[in-house]
Every structure is written in C-alpha cells, then in structure tokens.
Enzyme design. Structure first.
Site, PDB file in Angstrom:
ATOM      1  N   ASP A 161       5.638   3.807   6.009  1.00  0.00           N
ATOM      2  CA  ASP A 161       3.308   3.263   6.108  1.00  0.00           C
ATOM      3  C   ASP A 161       2.981   2.477   6.706  1.00  0.00           C
ATOM      4  O   ASP A 161       3.970   1.676   8.319  1.00  0.00           O
ATOM      5  CB  ASP A 161       4.033   2.683   4.234  1.00  0.00           C
ATOM      6  CG  ASP A 161       4.647   3.575   3.415  1.00  0.00           C
ATOM      7  OD1 ASP A 161       4.510   4.593   3.477  1.00  0.00           O
ATOM      8  OD2 ASP A 161       4.868   3.118   2.120  1.00  0.00           O
ATOM      9  N   LYS A 189      -0.883   4.696   4.191  1.00  0.00           N
ATOM     10  CA  LYS A 189      -2.370   4.644   2.877  1.00  0.00           C
ATOM     11  C   LYS A 189      -2.598   3.175   4.011  1.00  0.00           C
ATOM     12  O   LYS A 189      -2.425   2.554   3.028  1.00  0.00           O
ATOM     13  CB  LYS A 189      -2.568   5.108   1.818  1.00  0.00           C
ATOM     14  CG  LYS A 189      -1.134   6.197   1.227  1.00  0.00           C
ATOM     15  CD  LYS A 189      -1.111   6.309  -0.025  1.00  0.00           C
ATOM     16  CE  LYS A 189      -0.399   7.407  -0.407  1.00  0.00           C
ATOM     17  NZ  LYS A 189       0.772   7.810   0.049  1.00  0.00           N
ATOM     18  N   MET A 219      -3.166  -5.082  -3.411  1.00  0.00           N
ATOM     19  CA  MET A 219      -3.992  -4.239  -3.016  1.00  0.00           C
ATOM     20  C   MET A 219      -5.057  -4.560  -3.707  1.00  0.00           C
ATOM     21  O   MET A 219      -6.592  -3.732  -4.463  1.00  0.00           O
ATOM     22  CB  MET A 219      -3.704  -3.122  -3.220  1.00  0.00           C
ATOM     23  CG  MET A 219      -2.586  -2.630  -2.232  1.00  0.00           C
ATOM     24  SD  MET A 219      -1.622  -1.165  -2.918  1.00  0.00           S
ATOM     25  CE  MET A 219      -1.010  -1.506  -4.779  1.00  0.00           C
TER      26      MET A 219
END
Length: 473
Positions: free
Chosen positions: A247, A269, A382
């Site tokens: 990632d 992502k 996040m």
C-alpha cells in the site's frame, strides 16, 4: 556510492606493499589469507615478515620505493609512516591506472579494505568508505555475535548440491523455494550439532522427494512508518517473498528492506489518486498464490485494524490458499507514542477508541454519542477529509469544544509533524497547516501532556552501541 564493492580472487596474484611495520603487517596478513603473492619493500621489517620470507610466503626487498617496483603488480598498498613516500606511491600507481590503498588516507585510495566477517566460504565485508573505520569495526563486532559458525559448512554443503538442484528445478523461483525449505529444515540443525554426514544425507533425501511448489499469502503489518518498528517476523517474510503487494502507507524506507529480486505491486488507496478496488486486490492475491508464489501482502500499520486484512483472508479461504497473519504496530499506538501522547492515563483517560473517518458508502454512521463522552481518547484514522464533519458532530453530541487535539502527520517518520490545538479548531488547523495523509487525529484530555512528554526529534536518544545486544534465536 563512492566505491563499488567487489570480491576479487587474489590467489597467486602479485601485490606490492610499501612499508614493513605493524600497519603493513596487518594488511599483509589479510592479503596472504586471500592467497596473494606478496612483495614487500621497506628499510626494515617486523619479525613476522622475516618468518614469512623463510616460509616462502613473501619476497622482502630491503630499501626504498621506486616506481619500477610497480611493474607487473595488480595492487599496491602504501603503509609507511612517511606521508611523502605514501603520496609518491599513490601518484605512481595512479599514473599506471593501478588500484592503490594508502592506509589511513582515504582521498589517496583507489580501493579500501573493509572490515571482514569470515565464515568461509561465506564472507561479509563492511565499509564506511574510509570515513569511519572504527564504526565499521563496531558493526562487524555486532554481526560476529549474530552469525553462527556453521554458516561456512552449510554453504559448502549447498555448493556441492547446486548443480543437482539446477538440473531438477526449472526457473529461479522454484530453486529458491527449494533452498528455503532446506534452510528451514533439520539439515541446518544437523550441521549446528557437527553432524555433517547426516546433514548431507537429509539434503539428498529432500532433493529426491517430490514437493510441488505451493503458493501462500502472508498478511503482514508494516507498522506506521519507522522501519525499526517492524517485527522480526515481518522482516523475515519480506525477505522470503516472491511477490510483495503493498500500500501507499508503507514507507519507502520499509520497502528498501524487501528482497531485491521480489516483484513489487502497488495496490494503494490514496485520496485524489488512482486506486485499486479491494475486490481486484483480493483477486490478485488469489491469482499470485495459485501460480505458486510466496506472496507478502504488506500493509501500513496492523492488517486487522482498518487494514482490510480480514476481507482479503475471506477471499483466500474458498480457494484453500494457505495464509498467515503478522501483526504490526497500529498507527494509533505508534504515532501517539512518537508524539508523546499516552492514549490512556489514570488522571486523564480511562479508555480509548480507534475510529475510522472513512466508512463504506451508505454505511452506518459512527456512534457519535459514545465518541463524545469525556475522559476518553479518540484515535481517528483517515479523518482529514472529514475533519469539519468530525468536529461538528462531536461538539453537537456534547464533547467540549476546548478538548485538546493533536494532528500527527507522517507519524514515526523523520518528517513527522505534530499540530496541537482544540476540538473547536480542528477543521481550521487542517486547512491552515495544509495537512496531508497519512495523518492521525488524537482527541482527548491526554493530548494536554504532549508538550511535556514529546521526545521524538527533540531529545537525544540512547546511543545504539550502548544498548545491550539481543541475540536472535
């Protein structure tokens, strides 16, 4: 890279040493162990040089250096205590495009002697390019304690079987997997117990037995960014993998520790950038494992804390693909610790919640009422893009607007940045400070301690070499 590390075969190759004292003696001993044919020129010689001459190991030339002595030589070492003589040797050798080493004078070195760990035929060389030789020796001393003596016999045994393994297994990956099974087997333990015949017999049996190449997936947590926070098991699997699927949150410093010839596939992502859908990542893991690969699925933080590790394993189960999970230090624990924020404290917070600011579309709303209770810590992953909504919801459900707040950007990394304020300032701070991911929000009374307890990048850490060495099992 100032110097290219090379292992040179010096057996019966002519080498000149200028100097006959203790420094020259050390270099001569190293060269003789490599099989070099030595010529030594000096007005006087240490007694060991005289013994080597009697044994036919070295030719001694009483006198002083002249450039003609370089004729036909492969290497030259200037090891006198006279700077002018050393400079003359360096200049004459350089004019002839010869490799020259001037002891303790790095600018006058065309090659350098590394610190050596000898487990013949395994040889490890460590160098600081002449800038910090004592440091290089300290590193060698630490590695010496970690590397067992049976490494040499193991390498010799493997060498005797190498052609047979190449004949049986087609392709580098298949051969590497066979050798990894060997290195994890009782062959190593037999050698460790000084039973070389039993080790050789067991290796021969392993080679004859049919063991089809089987793929598997390792779901590995890489931690929040500092490579020294990796677990030993994570590092071992990163070094064994055929393919690493990683990632964006895995730091470049950690990716540097992946095996050099492993295939690397980014499925990260990232807000505002192209990202691979989770179902495609799941399918990729299945496909790679079915091809017989050892797949390391490397995730920032911990794979089971907002890392979708569970979803990926659910995709492996119907295909009966073997897997294992290696936990990692999650961002809340790592980043808060490096920022000097205890997530719990008897005087400030008796509980902590790990919350994600990014849920499935049309998913359930967070439990704002529970999250708004005082005397607890919120670690919000996040949450940058929804900072304004988080601020508004927590305040509307009763959380004090004056609650201390920290935004930790790039936590545990060298570029870590900690921004503090209050809950009422959250959205404003994110915008004004131009906060970027990865960033963690920490909300709660414990943040008030940050100004006292912060340490990373502020206070000198204990010297690495002063800390006790932990031996690997």
């Amino acid at each position: 890279m100032q110097y290219l590390p090379l292992f040179v075969k010096l057996t019966d190759k002519p080498v000149l040493i200028v100097g006959g004292g203790s420094v020259a003696l050390r270099k001569a001993g190293t060269l003789l162990s490599a099989g070099a044919r030595l010529t030594v020129v000096a007005p006087d010689f240490a007694p060991e040089f005289l013994q080597w001459q009697q044994q036919g190991k070295a030719e001694l030339l009483p006198g002083f250096f002249t450039p003609q002595l370089l004729d036909g030589k492969l290497l030259v070492i200037a090891a006198t205590d006279n700077d002018e003589v050393n400079a003359a040797v360096y200049q004459a050798a350089t004019e002839r495009n010869m490799l020259v080493n001037t002891v303790d004078d790095q600018p006058k070195c065309g090659f350098i002697f590394p610190s050596i760990i000898d487990r013949n035929p395994i040889l490890i060389a460590i160098s600081s390019f002449g800038t910090a030789p004592v440091l290089a020796r300290r590193l060698r001393e630490k590695l010496e304690t970690l590397l067992p003596q049976h490494l040499g016999p193991l390498a010799e045994l493997v060498g005797r079987f190498r052609d047979q393994v190449k004949a049986k297994f087609q392709g580098f990956a298949a051969r590497r997997q066979f050798w990894e099974r060997v290195f994890d087997s009782d062959v190593v333990r037999q050698l460790e117990a000084n039973r070389p015949q039993q080790a050789e017999q067991q290796l021969a049996e392993m080679l004859q037995s049919e063991q089809p190449r089987q793929g598997e997936v390792w779901i590995v947590g890489a931690g929040p960014g500092d490579p020294e926070l990796l677990t030993l098991k994570a590092l071992q699997l990163m070094q064994q993998a055929d393919v690493v699927v990683y990632d964006y949150l895995v730091s470049p410093q950690i990716m540097e520790l992946v095996r050099r010839d492993a295939e690397r596939i980014c499925v990260g992502k990232k807000a505002g950038a192209h990202s691979v859908p989770q179902q495609d990542t799941n399918a990729l893991l299945v496909q790679l494992a079915k091809q017989g690969n050892k797949v390391c699925r490397l995730k920032g933080g911990d794979p089971f804390i907002f890392g979708r590790g569970g979803e990926e394993i659910e995709a492996l189960l119907p295909e009966q693909i073997p897997f294992q999970v290696v936990p990692g230090i999650t961002a809340a624990a790592g980043c808060a610790a490096y920022a000097g924020i205890p997530l719990t404290h008897r005087d400030y917070a008796q509980s902590v919640q790990f919350v994600t600011g990014h849920c499935r579309k049309a998913g359930d709303e967070p439990d704002w009422y529970s999250m708004s209770r005082p005397h607890q810590t919120l670690a919000i992953y996040m949450g940058i893009l929804k900072a304004a909504d988080i601020q508004q919801q927590l305040v509307s459900f009763g959380r004090d607007p004056a609650t201390p707040l920290a935004i930790i950007e790039n936590g545990t990394r060298r570029e870590q940045r900690v921004i503090t304020g209050t809950l009422s300032e959250l959205a404003q701070l994110v915008e004004q400070q131009q906060v970027v991911s990865p960033a963690l929000l920490v909300i709660g009374e414990v943040v008030a301690l940050q100004s006292q307890l912060h340490w990373f990048g502020q206070r000198p850490a204990a010297a690495v070499f002063a800390q006790p060495l932990t031996r690997l099992a």
